[in-house]
Motif scaffolding. Structure first.
Motif, PDB file in Angstrom:
ATOM      1  N   ALA A  62     136.422  15.355 -15.433  1.00  0.00           N
ATOM      2  CA  ALA A  62     137.338  15.364 -14.289  1.00  0.00           C
ATOM      3  C   ALA A  62     138.528  14.480 -14.641  1.00  0.00           C
ATOM      4  O   ALA A  62     138.342  13.376 -15.164  1.00  0.00           O
TER       5      ALA A  62
ATOM      6  N   SER B 201     140.394  11.659  -4.556  1.00  0.00           N
ATOM      7  CA  SER B 201     139.181  11.978  -3.790  1.00  0.00           C
ATOM      8  C   SER B 201     138.894  10.879  -2.776  1.00  0.00           C
ATOM      9  O   SER B 201     138.504  11.155  -1.630  1.00  0.00           O
TER      10      SER B 201
ATOM     11  N   GLY C 215     139.790  17.810  -8.015  1.00  0.00           N
ATOM     12  CA  GLY C 215     139.557  18.213  -9.400  1.00  0.00           C
ATOM     13  C   GLY C 215     139.860  19.671  -9.673  1.00  0.00           C
ATOM     14  O   GLY C 215     140.153  20.047 -10.795  1.00  0.00           O
TER      15      GLY C 215
ATOM     16  N   THR D 263     141.953  12.232 -10.306  1.00  0.00           N
ATOM     17  CA  THR D 263     141.096  12.688  -9.211  1.00  0.00           C
ATOM     18  C   THR D 263     140.332  11.538  -8.560  1.00  0.00           C
ATOM     19  O   THR D 263     139.865  11.681  -7.434  1.00  0.00           O
ATOM     20  N   CYS D 264     140.222  10.418  -9.268  1.00  0.00           N
ATOM     21  CA  CYS D 264     139.488   9.269  -8.710  1.00  0.00           C
ATOM     22  C   CYS D 264     140.139   8.754  -7.425  1.00  0.00           C
ATOM     23  O   CYS D 264     139.503   8.760  -6.369  1.00  0.00           O
TER      24      CYS D 264
ATOM     25  N   SER E  25     135.834  14.868  -8.832  1.00  0.00           N
ATOM     26  CA  SER E  25     135.480  13.538  -8.352  1.00  0.00           C
ATOM     27  C   SER E  25     135.099  13.694  -6.896  1.00  0.00           C
ATOM     28  O   SER E  25     135.746  14.457  -6.148  1.00  0.00           O
TER      29      SER E  25
ATOM     30  N   GLU F 272     131.783   9.282  -7.366  1.00  0.00           N
ATOM     31  CA  GLU F 272     131.378   9.774  -8.686  1.00  0.00           C
ATOM     32  C   GLU F 272     132.499  10.618  -9.270  1.00  0.00           C
ATOM     33  O   GLU F 272     133.042  11.491  -8.604  1.00  0.00           O
ATOM     34  N   ARG F 273     132.821  10.323 -10.512  1.00  0.00           N
ATOM     35  CA  ARG F 273     133.734  11.179 -11.282  1.00  0.00           C
ATOM     36  C   ARG F 273     132.891  11.896 -12.313  1.00  0.00           C
ATOM     37  O   ARG F 273     132.242  11.265 -13.148  1.00  0.00           O
ATOM     38  N   GLN F 274     132.862  13.217 -12.228  1.00  0.00           N
ATOM     39  CA  GLN F 274     132.092  13.985 -13.195  1.00  0.00           C
ATOM     40  C   GLN F 274     132.776  13.927 -14.555  1.00  0.00           C
ATOM     41  O   GLN F 274     134.011  13.798 -14.632  1.00  0.00           O
TER      42      GLN F 274
END
Length: 144
Positions: free
Chosen positions: A52, A60, A120, A56-57, A33, A47-49
Motif C-alpha cells: 500500500a 485512511s 489505497g 494511504t497511511c 491502509s 494497518e498498512r498492508q
C-alpha cells in the motif's frame, strides 16, 4: 448521529470489521491502509498492508477521523461539497477534515462506535471496501 458508546467491554466487532475489509482487499487484488477510530475519533486500529502506498497511511486515518467526528460518510461529504466551493474551502481548512470517499461511520444498536477509513484503491474501491466492512456488522449487531 448515534450517541457515543463511551467504554465498551470488548472489541469483537473490530475483528469482524477488519476481517471483512481484508477479504475485500484480497478479492480486489489491491493493497490498502485501514484505520478505525473510536467514538471520540481517537485512533483505535491501524494497518498498512504490504505494497500500500505510504500516502494511504494518513489518508485512511483522516477519512476515519472525518467520518467519526461528523457521523457522516466521507463520500457523502465529497458529494455535498462538489458544488459549493466556498463551504468546501472553509471545511478543508479544518485540521484533518478529508472529504475523500472511503470513510464510513460505525454504529451498533444505534450507538456510535467510531468510523472506518480505507485508502489505497480508486475512490470507488475505497468506498466499496469501507461500506462492505461496515455493513458486515449488521449480522454482528443481531448477535450482540
Amino acid at each position: 448521529m448515534p450517541e457515543p458508546v463511551g467504554e465498551y467491554p470488548d472489541y469483537d466487532w473490530l475483528s469482524v470489521l477488519i476481517d471483512v475489509a481484508k477479504a475485500e482487499a484480497r478479492d480486489l487484488g489491491v493493497a490498502f491502509s485501514f484505520a478505525v477510530v473510536d467514538s471520540r475519533a481517537d485512533l483505535l486500529y491501524f494497518e498498512r498492508q504490504p505494497d500500500a502506498p505510504l500516502y494511504t497511511c494518513p489518508l485512511s486515518q483522516d477519512k476515519a477521523y472525518t467520518a467519526g467526528r461528523t457521523g457522516r460518510s466521507t463520500a457523502d461529504w465529497s458529494e455535498m461539497l462538489q458544488d459549493d466551493l466556498i463551504v468546501s474551502r472553509d471545511l478543508m481548512a479544518l485540521e484533518r477534515f478529508v472529504p475523500l470517499p472511503g470513510g464510513e461511520p460505525i454504529s451498533l444498536k444505534g450507538r456510535c462506535l467510531g468510523a472506518l477509513g480505507v485508502s489505497g484503491g480508486t475512490w470507488r474501491q475505497d468506498v466499496a471496501v469501507a461500506r462492505s466492512a461496515v455493513a458486515s456488522l449488521r449480522n454482528f449487531d443481531q448477535q450482540v
